[in-house]
Write an enzyme that holds these catalytic residues in place. Structure first.
Site, PDB file in Angstrom:
ATOM      1  N   TYR A  56      -2.246  -0.581  10.306  1.00 14.30           N
ATOM      2  CA  TYR A  56      -2.530  -1.212   8.696  1.00 14.30           C
ATOM      3  C   TYR A  56      -0.886  -0.717   8.126  1.00 14.30           C
ATOM      4  O   TYR A  56      -0.785  -1.635   7.451  1.00 14.30           O
ATOM      5  CB  TYR A  56      -3.718  -0.571   8.299  1.00 14.30           C
ATOM      6  CG  TYR A  56      -3.919  -0.720   6.852  1.00 14.30           C
ATOM      7  CD1 TYR A  56      -4.159  -2.079   6.375  1.00 14.30           C
ATOM      8  CD2 TYR A  56      -3.416   0.242   5.748  1.00 14.30           C
ATOM      9  CE1 TYR A  56      -4.196  -2.461   4.753  1.00 14.30           C
ATOM     10  CE2 TYR A  56      -3.582   0.121   4.622  1.00 14.30           C
ATOM     11  CZ  TYR A  56      -3.782  -1.263   3.852  1.00 14.30           C
ATOM     12  OH  TYR A  56      -3.874  -1.501   2.722  1.00 14.30           O
ATOM     13  N   SER A 104       0.809  -1.112  -0.134  1.00 14.50           N
ATOM     14  CA  SER A 104      -0.034  -0.002   0.115  1.00 14.50           C
ATOM     15  C   SER A 104       0.841   1.419  -0.133  1.00 14.50           C
ATOM     16  O   SER A 104       1.989   1.200   0.444  1.00 14.50           O
ATOM     17  CB  SER A 104      -0.897  -0.067   1.072  1.00 14.50           C
ATOM     18  OG  SER A 104      -1.530   1.150   1.477  1.00 14.50           O
ATOM     19  N   LYS A 159       1.751  -3.719   6.452  1.00 15.15           N
ATOM     20  CA  LYS A 159       2.116  -3.742   4.854  1.00 15.15           C
ATOM     21  C   LYS A 159       3.534  -3.434   4.904  1.00 15.15           C
ATOM     22  O   LYS A 159       4.509  -3.949   4.182  1.00 15.15           O
ATOM     23  CB  LYS A 159       1.421  -2.594   4.241  1.00 15.15           C
ATOM     24  CG  LYS A 159      -0.004  -2.684   4.109  1.00 15.15           C
ATOM     25  CD  LYS A 159      -0.316  -3.995   3.398  1.00 15.15           C
ATOM     26  CE  LYS A 159      -1.877  -4.370   3.113  1.00 15.15           C
ATOM     27  NZ  LYS A 159      -2.090  -5.569   2.399  1.00 15.15           N
TER      28      LYS A 159
END
Length: 212
Positions: free
Chosen positions: A162, A138, A166
């Site tokens: 989050y 991402s 990644k």
């Protein structure tokens, strides 16, 4: 027929791709793109963030019954069974929790699912002699960028759980490839994908309000 590619023997007859998170927004579009490119696709999902209805629409759009396995990528036994049933050449890994805001309130769930799922998938691949993976990363790995527009080689950091999952996922794959030259890895750092398939039959299907 086999050929040697960068010192590794490649079975050119095997073009079966395992697509995790296959019935999600990006996964379902990728499924159709892979089929159009001539690949055979085996989809894996547990429907935690998607609907079984997507399979019906994929069948409608592709003209073939999807090869699908309902499984949680964190479940070692289930993933091993998938690889036992299918001779997989490469993996495209989209399965992950994806909401930035939610990750700040449920960090353990995000670390367990996103990193546990990636590690389990890679361990299963290794047991079955599969060493090619495309990882859904991402643009959140760029954190709070100092300059715009962003370049691919801009410094990376993370400002939420989050994004950390990644960034850690990329690190795991980088270390894996450094330890074993047979591994071929790629990471996709996209921003917010939008839109729908040109048919209008698949697109974003949220169960709740947007959380980015």
């Amino acid at each position: 027929m086999n050929k040697t590619e960068q010192g590794m023997t490649v079975d050119t007859k095997n073009n079966k791709i395992l697509l995790t998170g296959a019935t999600g927004y990006i996964g379902s579009h990728t499924w159709l793109a892979l089929l159009a490119a001539g690949f055979e696709v085996v989809g894996v999902d547990d429907f935690s963030n998607s609907s079984p209805e997507v399979l019906n629409r994929l069948a409608e759009l592709s003209g073939q019954v999807p090869q699908f396995e309902r499984a949680d990528v964190c479940d070692a036994a289930a993933m091993n069974a998938v690889f036992e049933r299918h001779r997989i050449a490469a993996v495209v890994h989209f399965a992950a929790f994806k909401a930035v805001g939610e990750s700040t309130t449920m960090p353990l769930a995000y670390y367990r699912n996103n990193l546990g799922g990636l590690i389990n998938t890679c361990e299963t691949m290794r047991r079955h002699g599969c060493s090619r993976i495309v990882f859904s990363s991402s643009a959140t790995v760029y954190g709070a960028p100092e300059t715009l527009p962003l370049r691919e080689d801009a410094p990376v950091s993370a400002t939420n759980p989050y994004g950390q999952t990644k960034l850690m996922g990329e690190t795991i794959l980088r270390d894996l490839a450094a330890a074993d030259p047979d591994w071929q890895t790629a990471c996709l750092r996209y921003f917010n994908p939008v839109g729908a398939h040109e048919s209008g039959r698949i697109g974003e299907d949220r169960a709740a309000s947007p959380t980015t």
